[in-house]
Design an enzyme around this catalytic site. Structure first.
Site, PDB file in Angstrom:
ATOM      1  N   ASP A   1      49.612 -20.050  13.722  1.00  0.00           N
ATOM      2  CA  ASP A   1      49.618 -21.382  14.347  1.00  0.00           C
ATOM      3  C   ASP A   1      49.709 -21.297  15.864  1.00  0.00           C
ATOM      4  OD1 ASP A   1      49.288 -23.205  12.346  1.00  0.00           O
ATOM      5  OD2 ASP A   1      51.415 -23.662  12.106  1.00  0.00           O
TER       6      ASP A   1
ATOM      7  N   GLU B   1      46.124 -32.229   5.753  1.00  0.00           N
ATOM      8  CA  GLU B   1      47.490 -32.399   5.221  1.00  0.00           C
ATOM      9  C   GLU B   1      47.839 -33.875   5.030  1.00  0.00           C
ATOM     10  OE1 GLU B   1      50.494 -30.239   7.375  1.00  0.00           O
ATOM     11  OE2 GLU B   1      52.134 -31.167   6.244  1.00  0.00           O
TER      12      GLU B   1
ATOM     13  N   GLU C   1      46.374 -27.973  15.719  1.00  0.00           N
ATOM     14  CA  GLU C   1      46.502 -29.340  15.212  1.00  0.00           C
ATOM     15  C   GLU C   1      45.783 -30.344  16.115  1.00  0.00           C
ATOM     16  OE1 GLU C   1      50.528 -30.513  14.330  1.00  0.00           O
ATOM     17  OE2 GLU C   1      50.967 -28.626  13.301  1.00  0.00           O
TER      18      GLU C   1
ATOM     19  N   SER D   1      55.840 -24.002  10.782  1.00  0.00           N
ATOM     20  CA  SER D   1      56.865 -24.464   9.837  1.00  0.00           C
ATOM     21  C   SER D   1      58.051 -23.515   9.838  1.00  0.00           C
ATOM     22  CB  SER D   1      56.282 -24.569   8.417  1.00  0.00           C
ATOM     23  OG  SER D   1      55.639 -23.367   8.056  1.00  0.00           O
TER      24      SER D   1
HETATM   25  O1  KIV Z   1      53.111 -24.745   9.774  1.00  0.00           O
HETATM   26  C1  KIV Z   1      52.676 -24.660   8.605  1.00  0.00           C
HETATM   27  O2  KIV Z   1      53.222 -23.983   7.726  1.00  0.00           O
HETATM   28  C2  KIV Z   1      51.480 -25.415   8.291  1.00  0.00           C
HETATM   29  C3  KIV Z   1      51.081 -25.525   6.849  1.00  0.00           C
HETATM   30  C4  KIV Z   1      51.979 -26.471   6.162  1.00  0.00           C
HETATM   31  C5  KIV Z   1      49.666 -25.891   6.666  1.00  0.00           C
HETATM   32  O3  KIV Z   1      50.848 -25.933   9.150  1.00  0.00           O
END
Ligand code: KIV
Length: 286
Positions: free
Chosen positions: A104, A203, A135, A66
């Site tokens: 991530d 989510e 993901e 994000s």
């Molecule tokens: O990228 C991110 O911040 C996320 C969260 C919203 C779970 O995947």
């Protein structure tokens, strides 16, 4: 040099009169689920915000992709590179001592098992993450989850409204609203658990599906727009400070409103997740 100063001011000195926090671990998170204690996760992209999260008692700091949207101003998470994830994860690691650090897997870094392992090795070995979030639940993702966990890298799966699938979904749309789609999300959740995932972020799904998945899984389920029944909650820190330009996302809340510091806002978020006060019905989907 800067990191030493930060640690001494924000983390070491502020905590010097308080007992040191016990480090958050993967088995510790599983014990929290078993004991019905809510898990608090929050994104962080730099050392200063990480130190605030640590001080407020956040369990898991997530370096989310994000950052592409809230830090870089992009319209999706897709342009975020592995290099950028390593850079931000390294900075966040400097602000933490007890909080578990998750990072991530950026778009396409998991396109096959060998790339996923290389990315996992960099994010854990070089940047200091303790867990990698991935993901989806396609065959190559299940293979990557299995390969990473076999190599002792804990994995947090991410299902439901997975932002890297924005073009497939045709926008950021709530998932699992009809029976077939809900059954598919549940089947994917069982599959990522079976592949070895230690945690699941769920989510943008209706409350009833959030509850169904949470009850069906042994691993903790951390919701964002997935209702109040999940084992924990995660928010993007800029959303919960009311900094995101435009409309506040329905699933979030401005915790800074009426408070005088970022630290107070994060502490209120932690308290509300622990007590079950957040998310309320107004932050959830039917
Ligand atoms: O990228 C991110 O911040 C996320 C969260 C919203 C779970 O995947």
């Amino acid at each position: 040099m800067c990191s030493v100063v930060l640690k001494e001011t924000a983390v070491y000195v502020e905590n010097s009169n308080a007992p040191a926090r016990k480090p958050v671990t993967v088995p510790g998170l599983h014990a929290m689920k078993a004991e019905g204690r809510k898990i608090v996760m929050l994104t962080a992209y730099d050392a200063s915000f990480a130190a605030q999260a640590e001080h407020a008692g956040v369990d898991i700091a997530l370096v989310g992709d994000s950052l592409g949207m809230v830090v870089q101003g992009q319209s999706s998470t897709l342009p975020v590179t592995l290099e950028q994830m390593v850079y931000h994860t390294t900075m966040v690691a400097r602000g933490l001592s007890a909080t578990l650090l998750a990072a991530d897997m950026p778009f396409m870094a998991d396109r096959d098992v060998s790339h996923a392992l290389e990315a996992g090795a960099r994010l854990v070995g070089e940047a200091g993450a303790a867990m990698i979030k991935i993901e989806g639940a396609g065959p190559h993702i299940l293979e990557a989850i299995h390969a990473l966990t076999e190599r002792v890298i804990p994995v947090c799966a991410h299902l439901g409204l997975t932002p890297q699938s924005v073009h497939k979904f045709g926008g950021y749309k709530v998932q699992g609203r009809v029976q077939d789609a809900a059954d598919r999300v549940l089947a994917e959740a069982l599959a990522v658990q079976q592949a070895g995932a230690s945690l699941l972020v769920l989510e943008g799904v209706p409350t009833s599906l959030g509850e169904r998945v949470t009850k069906a899984l042994d691993i903790p389920v951390i919701g964002i727009g997935a209702g109040p029944h999940c084992d924990g909650q995660v928010l993007v820190v800029y959303d919960m400070l009311g900094l995101t330009p435009g409309k506040r996302p329905k699933f979030s809340k401005d915790f800074l409103a009426g408070r005088s510091s970022v630290g107070e806002a994060i502490a209120a978020y932690v308290a509300d997740v622990r007590s079950g006060a957040f998310p309320a019905a107004e932050h959830s989907y039917n």
